[in-house]
Design a protein around this motif. Structure first.
Motif, PDB file in Angstrom:
ATOM      1  N   LEU A   1      46.527  28.925  46.277  1.00  0.00           N
ATOM      2  CA  LEU A   1      47.455  29.889  45.515  1.00  0.00           C
ATOM      3  C   LEU A   1      48.455  28.896  44.854  1.00  0.00           C
ATOM      4  O   LEU A   1      48.888  27.998  45.498  1.00  0.00           O
ATOM      5  CB  LEU A   1      48.083  30.947  46.368  1.00  0.00           C
ATOM      6  N   HIS A   2      48.785  29.353  43.490  1.00  0.00           N
ATOM      7  CA  HIS A   2      49.939  28.594  42.815  1.00  0.00           C
ATOM      8  C   HIS A   2      50.920  29.889  42.433  1.00  0.00           C
ATOM      9  O   HIS A   2      50.373  30.651  41.724  1.00  0.00           O
ATOM     10  CB  HIS A   2      49.558  27.840  41.983  1.00  0.00           C
ATOM     11  N   ASP A   3      52.191  29.839  43.024  1.00  0.00           N
ATOM     12  CA  ASP A   3      53.012  30.737  42.519  1.00  0.00           C
ATOM     13  C   ASP A   3      52.392  32.235  42.911  1.00  0.00           C
ATOM     14  O   ASP A   3      52.594  33.163  41.989  1.00  0.00           O
ATOM     15  CB  ASP A   3      53.454  30.707  40.873  1.00  0.00           C
ATOM     16  N   GLY A   4      51.659  32.395  43.961  1.00  0.00           N
ATOM     17  CA  GLY A   4      51.190  33.783  44.519  1.00  0.00           C
ATOM     18  C   GLY A   4      49.819  33.967  43.609  1.00  0.00           C
ATOM     19  O   GLY A   4      49.467  35.071  43.877  1.00  0.00           O
ATOM     20  N   VAL A   5      49.314  33.000  42.866  1.00  0.00           N
ATOM     21  CA  VAL A   5      48.146  33.313  41.946  1.00  0.00           C
ATOM     22  C   VAL A   5      46.792  32.857  42.643  1.00  0.00           C
ATOM     23  O   VAL A   5      46.978  31.531  42.743  1.00  0.00           O
ATOM     24  CB  VAL A   5      48.450  32.872  40.600  1.00  0.00           C
ATOM     25  N   ASP A   6      45.845  33.646  42.729  1.00  0.00           N
ATOM     26  CA  ASP A   6      44.622  33.148  43.002  1.00  0.00           C
ATOM     27  C   ASP A   6      43.686  32.553  41.916  1.00  0.00           C
ATOM     28  O   ASP A   6      43.155  33.313  41.076  1.00  0.00           O
ATOM     29  CB  ASP A   6      43.784  34.348  43.753  1.00  0.00           C
ATOM     30  N   TRP A   7      44.224  31.300  41.742  1.00  0.00           N
ATOM     31  CA  TRP A   7      43.937  30.744  40.329  1.00  0.00           C
ATOM     32  C   TRP A   7      42.374  30.649  40.097  1.00  0.00           C
ATOM     33  O   TRP A   7      41.805  30.415  38.993  1.00  0.00           O
ATOM     34  CB  TRP A   7      44.493  29.564  39.976  1.00  0.00           C
ATOM     35  N   VAL A   8      41.504  30.393  41.235  1.00  0.00           N
ATOM     36  CA  VAL A   8      40.225  30.383  41.242  1.00  0.00           C
ATOM     37  C   VAL A   8      39.559  31.596  40.729  1.00  0.00           C
ATOM     38  O   VAL A   8      38.645  31.655  39.891  1.00  0.00           O
ATOM     39  CB  VAL A   8      39.610  29.900  42.497  1.00  0.00           C
ATOM     40  N   PHE A   9      40.041  32.842  40.974  1.00  0.00           N
ATOM     41  CA  PHE A   9      39.624  34.014  40.769  1.00  0.00           C
ATOM     42  C   PHE A   9      39.974  34.339  39.293  1.00  0.00           C
ATOM     43  O   PHE A   9      39.003  35.202  38.569  1.00  0.00           O
ATOM     44  CB  PHE A   9      40.178  35.268  41.721  1.00  0.00           C
ATOM     45  N   GLU A  10      40.946  33.877  38.768  1.00  0.00           N
ATOM     46  CA  GLU A  10      41.415  34.077  37.517  1.00  0.00           C
ATOM     47  C   GLU A  10      40.404  33.424  36.617  1.00  0.00           C
ATOM     48  O   GLU A  10      40.278  33.910  35.387  1.00  0.00           O
ATOM     49  CB  GLU A  10      42.824  33.429  37.217  1.00  0.00           C
ATOM     50  N   ILE A  11      39.913  32.277  36.970  1.00  0.00           N
ATOM     51  CA  ILE A  11      38.672  31.631  35.923  1.00  0.00           C
ATOM     52  C   ILE A  11      37.851  32.622  35.368  1.00  0.00           C
ATOM     53  O   ILE A  11      37.893  32.603  34.197  1.00  0.00           O
ATOM     54  CB  ILE A  11      38.074  30.311  36.666  1.00  0.00           C
ATOM     55  N   PRO A  12      36.991  33.345  36.022  1.00  0.00           N
ATOM     56  CA  PRO A  12      36.206  34.337  35.386  1.00  0.00           C
ATOM     57  C   PRO A  12      36.494  35.616  35.363  1.00  0.00           C
ATOM     58  O   PRO A  12      35.671  36.469  34.725  1.00  0.00           O
ATOM     59  CB  PRO A  12      34.917  33.913  36.333  1.00  0.00           C
ATOM     60  N   ASN A  13      37.539  35.962  35.620  1.00  0.00           N
ATOM     61  CA  ASN A  13      37.888  37.513  35.719  1.00  0.00           C
ATOM     62  C   ASN A  13      39.011  38.054  35.410  1.00  0.00           C
ATOM     63  O   ASN A  13      39.416  39.161  35.163  1.00  0.00           O
ATOM     64  CB  ASN A  13      38.114  37.890  37.412  1.00  0.00           C
ATOM     65  N   ARG A  14      39.556  37.122  34.094  1.00  0.00           N
ATOM     66  CA  ARG A  14      40.702  37.566  33.294  1.00  0.00           C
ATOM     67  C   ARG A  14      40.191  38.551  32.327  1.00  0.00           C
ATOM     68  O   ARG A  14      39.042  38.413  32.047  1.00  0.00           O
ATOM     69  CB  ARG A  14      41.468  36.512  32.687  1.00  0.00           C
ATOM     70  N   ASN A  15      40.997  39.231  31.686  1.00  0.00           N
ATOM     71  CA  ASN A  15      40.798  40.406  30.657  1.00  0.00           C
ATOM     72  C   ASN A  15      39.674  41.693  31.035  1.00  0.00           C
ATOM     73  O   ASN A  15      39.316  42.275  30.433  1.00  0.00           O
ATOM     74  CB  ASN A  15      39.863  39.546  29.553  1.00  0.00           C
ATOM     75  N   LYS A  16      39.529  41.644  32.733  1.00  0.00           N
ATOM     76  CA  LYS A  16      38.782  42.769  33.049  1.00  0.00           C
ATOM     77  C   LYS A  16      39.428  43.825  33.735  1.00  0.00           C
ATOM     78  O   LYS A  16      40.572  43.778  34.043  1.00  0.00           O
ATOM     79  CB  LYS A  16      37.835  41.999  33.823  1.00  0.00           C
ATOM     80  N   ARG A  17      38.636  45.134  33.903  1.00  0.00           N
ATOM     81  CA  ARG A  17      39.149  46.239  34.532  1.00  0.00           C
ATOM     82  C   ARG A  17      38.323  46.286  35.715  1.00  0.00           C
ATOM     83  O   ARG A  17      37.110  46.041  35.710  1.00  0.00           O
ATOM     84  CB  ARG A  17      39.110  47.280  33.767  1.00  0.00           C
ATOM     85  N   SER A  18      38.822  46.473  37.004  1.00  0.00           N
ATOM     86  CA  SER A  18      38.051  46.605  38.134  1.00  0.00           C
ATOM     87  C   SER A  18      37.989  47.888  38.888  1.00  0.00           C
ATOM     88  O   SER A  18      38.746  48.696  38.732  1.00  0.00           O
ATOM     89  CB  SER A  18      38.673  45.628  39.326  1.00  0.00           C
ATOM     90  N   VAL A  19      36.621  48.284  39.079  1.00  0.00           N
ATOM     91  CA  VAL A  19      36.126  49.512  39.561  1.00  0.00           C
ATOM     92  C   VAL A  19      35.411  49.052  40.911  1.00  0.00           C
ATOM     93  O   VAL A  19      34.734  48.544  41.015  1.00  0.00           O
ATOM     94  CB  VAL A  19      35.312  50.294  38.803  1.00  0.00           C
ATOM     95  N   ALA A  20      36.080  49.832  42.125  1.00  0.00           N
ATOM     96  CA  ALA A  20      35.555  49.614  43.345  1.00  0.00           C
ATOM     97  C   ALA A  20      34.661  50.886  43.725  1.00  0.00           C
ATOM     98  O   ALA A  20      35.187  51.758  43.652  1.00  0.00           O
ATOM     99  CB  ALA A  20      36.733  49.286  44.396  1.00  0.00           C
ATOM    100  N   LEU A  21      33.501  50.357  43.959  1.00  0.00           N
ATOM    101  CA  LEU A  21      32.340  51.682  43.766  1.00  0.00           C
ATOM    102  C   LEU A  21      31.304  51.304  44.954  1.00  0.00           C
ATOM    103  O   LEU A  21      30.501  50.012  44.888  1.00  0.00           O
ATOM    104  CB  LEU A  21      31.558  51.604  42.646  1.00  0.00           C
ATOM    105  N   ASN A  22      31.075  52.171  45.774  1.00  0.00           N
ATOM    106  CA  ASN A  22      29.797  52.000  46.826  1.00  0.00           C
ATOM    107  C   ASN A  22      28.710  52.407  46.245  1.00  0.00           C
ATOM    108  O   ASN A  22      28.049  53.732  46.239  1.00  0.00           O
ATOM    109  CB  ASN A  22      30.066  52.765  48.141  1.00  0.00           C
ATOM    110  N   VAL A  23      27.922  51.263  45.433  1.00  0.00           N
ATOM    111  CA  VAL A  23      26.666  51.711  44.665  1.00  0.00           C
ATOM    112  C   VAL A  23      25.535  52.129  45.678  1.00  0.00           C
ATOM    113  O   VAL A  23      24.461  52.396  45.416  1.00  0.00           O
ATOM    114  CB  VAL A  23      26.094  50.662  43.705  1.00  0.00           C
ATOM    115  N   ARG A  24      25.767  52.013  47.312  1.00  0.00           N
ATOM    116  CA  ARG A  24      24.689  52.098  48.025  1.00  0.00           C
ATOM    117  C   ARG A  24      24.542  53.769  48.504  1.00  0.00           C
ATOM    118  O   ARG A  24      23.999  54.308  49.117  1.00  0.00           O
ATOM    119  CB  ARG A  24      24.794  51.351  49.479  1.00  0.00           C
ATOM    120  N   THR A  25      25.493  54.460  47.708  1.00  0.00           N
ATOM    121  CA  THR A  25      25.580  55.904  47.914  1.00  0.00           C
ATOM    122  C   THR A  25      24.986  56.537  46.458  1.00  0.00           C
ATOM    123  O   THR A  25      25.090  56.113  45.586  1.00  0.00           O
ATOM    124  CB  THR A  25      26.823  56.698  47.939  1.00  0.00           C
ATOM    125  N   PRO A  26      24.317  57.790  46.517  1.00  0.00           N
ATOM    126  CA  PRO A  26      23.882  58.330  45.432  1.00  0.00           C
ATOM    127  C   PRO A  26      24.892  58.642  44.533  1.00  0.00           C
ATOM    128  O   PRO A  26      24.879  58.526  43.160  1.00  0.00           O
ATOM    129  CB  PRO A  26      23.288  59.743  45.913  1.00  0.00           C
TER     130      PRO A  26
END
Length: 405
Positions: A58-83
Motif C-alpha cells: 500500500l502507498h497512501d492507503g492505495v492497493d497500487w497493484v490492483f490499480e494497474i489492471p482495474n482503473r476505469n471500471k465498475r465492480s459488480v459482486a455476483l454469485n454466478v453459481r446461482t441461477p
C-alpha cells in the motif's frame, strides 16, 4: 479539400465490455479498452478478484497493484453459481459488445457461459478468452500464471543469462501485460470484422503463445536449425559495441552499435582508447573475433573510470545508439515518459493525485485517459442491476438469497 478535424473523443466511447476475469492478464485487456473509452463492468465473486490485497503493498492507503489492471471500471459482486446470478450475467451480456473471461474451459461449461452456450443469444458479442496454454492440445486445462506458461515454458528461463547461470526470474507481470495487449489486438480485429459482417466471434490469446511470440527470435532459430539459441556472457559478445558496461558510479548502460565497423573508430576516439584501432588484435573485425574478451575488457576498464553522466554527454553528442539501464524510480520520474503519457497522473478516490502508467501508444484523433481509480468490491452492484431493469424488491431478494453481498 477540407481537412478532417480530430474528434477529441475516445475511440471506444459507447462500447460496453463485461469482464469476468481475475489476476492480471484478462483484466488488463479490459483496462486497455477502458483507457480508450469503453465502459467496463467487472463481475467479481463475493470474495473479490484474488488480486485484491494479494501483495499488500500500500502507498497512501492505495492497493497500487490492483490499480494497474482495474482503473476505469465498475465492480459488480455476483454469485454466478446461482441461477439468479447467471440470469443477471446474461442480462449484462444482452447489450454488451465484448465479454472477457479467463476461467478454464470446464468452469465455463459448468456455468453454461462458454462461447458455444451463449453465442446463439448474443450473435454480435466478441467473446474473448484469456488462457494459459491455448484452447487446443493436451495441456489446455493446466493451471497457469505468467511465470509458468509465458516465462518458463515460453523459453525465457533457458534463453536469458550467461551460460550455466541460474535462471533469470520474471518480475511483476512481465508476461501478463504484453499478453493483455495481444488479446486486445484480437478484440480490435474482431470489432473491425463485426463492422463489416455484423457478426461477433470467439477470440483467444494465451500466455504460452505470448511467450513464444516474444521469444520468437530464439525460437525461430530452433525451428530453422534445430539448435538452441546460444547463451553468452558479456565477455563473449559477438560485437563488443552491442554490450553492457558499468560506469564508475555503479550505473550500467547498454550500447547497441549493431553496425560495428561504422562505429568502431568513432567510439574508440570518443572514449579516448586509440588501442582499439591501433592494436592489430582489435583493428579488423575478422581478427577482433578472436580477441573479444580483451576488447570488452579494454572498453570496460575505460568506461569504469567515469560516471554515467560523463559518458551520456559524450555519446549523445556523437549520436551513438545507447541507453542508460534505468531503474524503476528513474523511469517514474523520466520527463520523456511523462511527455508521451507513458506515465500519467490520475485522480484517486482517496489519494488524490496518483501516478500510474498509461498505454504505450496514442491515436491522433482519439485520446486515451484514466478516468477513475479501481472500484471497491461490488461498489456498483445495485446501480448496474437497476440499469438492467431490476427493481428494489428484486435487488433486496437477491441480497437476501446471497446472489449479491
Amino acid at each position: 479539400m477540407a481537412t478532417k478535424q480530430p474528434t477529441d473523443m475516445p475511440l471506444l466511447k459507447g462500447l460496453k465490455v463485461v469482464e469476468m476475469a481475475t489476476w492480471l492478464f484478462g483484466p488488463m485487456s479490459a483496462c486497455i479498452l477502458s483507457e480508450m473509452g469503453a465502459q467496463v463492468v467487472k463481475v467479481e465473486p463475493h470474495e473479490g478478484d484474488p488480486m485484491r490485497g494479494l501483495i499488500h503493498r500500500l502507498h497512501d492507503g492505495v492497493d497500487w497493484v490492483f490499480e494497474i489492471p482495474n482503473r476505469n471500471k465498475r465492480s459488480v459482486a455476483l454469485n454466478v453459481r446461482t441461477p439468479e446470478g447467471i440470469d443477471a450475467l446474461r442480462r449484462l451480456l444482452a447489450d454488451a459488445d465484448v465479454f472477457i473471461v479467463n476461467l478454464r474451459r470446464g468452469a465455463l461449461e459448468r456455468l453454461g457461459i462458454d462461447h458455444a452456450s451463449i453465442k446463439a443469444d448474443h450473435p454480435r458479442l466478441i467473446y474473448a478468452h484469456a488462457t494459459g496454454y491455448g484452447t487446443e492440445g493436451p495441456d489446455i486445462d493446466r493451471p497457469a500464471f505468467d511465470e509458468l506458461a509465458y516465462w518458463a515454458r515460453g523459453g525465457f528461463m533457458e534463453t536469458l543469462g550467461p551460460p550455466d547461470s541460474e535462471p533469470i526470474r520474471l518480475v511483476g507481470a512481465m508476461g501478463d501485460l504484453p499478453s493483455a495487449m495481444n488479446l486486445s489486438t484480437a478484440i480490435f480485429a474482431a470489432l473491425y470484422q463485426r463492422e463489416l459482417t455484423g457478426e461477433g466471434q470467439f477470440v483467444t490469446c494465451s500466455l504460452y503463445g505470448g511467450g513464444i511470440w516474444a521469444n520468437g527470435f530464439a525460437i525461430q532459430g530452433a525451428l530453422a536449425t534445430g539448435q538452441n539459441f546460444p547463451r553468452s556472457d558479456r565477455y563473449s559478445a559477438f560485437n563488443p559495441l552491442y554490450n553492457s558496461y558499468r560506469s564508475s558510479d555503479g550505473k550500467w548502460m547498454q550500447l547497441a552499435m549493431i553496425q560495428e565497423e561504422r562505429f568502431w573508430g568513432p567510439f574508440a576516439e570518443a572514449i579516448d582508447q586509440p588501442i582499439l584501432t591501433e592494436d592489430p588484435r582489435f583493428a579488423e573485425a575478422s581478427v577482433r573475433r578472436k580477441h573479444i574478451r580483451e576488447a570488452v575488457e579494454v572498453i570496460e576498464q575505460r568506461i569504469g573510470q567515469e560516471p554515467r553522466d560523463h559518458w551520456a554527454a559524450i555519446f549523445d553528442a556523437r549520436d551513438f545508439p545507447w541507453a542508460p539501464a534505468a531503474d524503476s524510480v528513474e523511469i517514474a520520474n523520466d520527463p520523456q515518459a511523462a511527455a508521451n503519457g507513458y506515465v500519467r497522473t490520475m485522480q484517486h478516490r482517496t489519494a488524490g493525485d496518483f501516478k500510474i502508467f498509461g498505454l504505450p501508444f496514442q491515436l491522433e484523433q482519439a485520446p486515451t485517459e484514466t478516468r477513475s481509480s479501481a472500484p471497491e468490491l461490488g461498489e456498483h452492484t445495485e446501480m448496474v442491476l437497476e440499469e438492467l431493469g431490476y427493481d428494489w424488491d428484486e435487488i433486496a431478494g437477491m441480497k437476501a438469497s446471497g446472489v449479491i453481498p
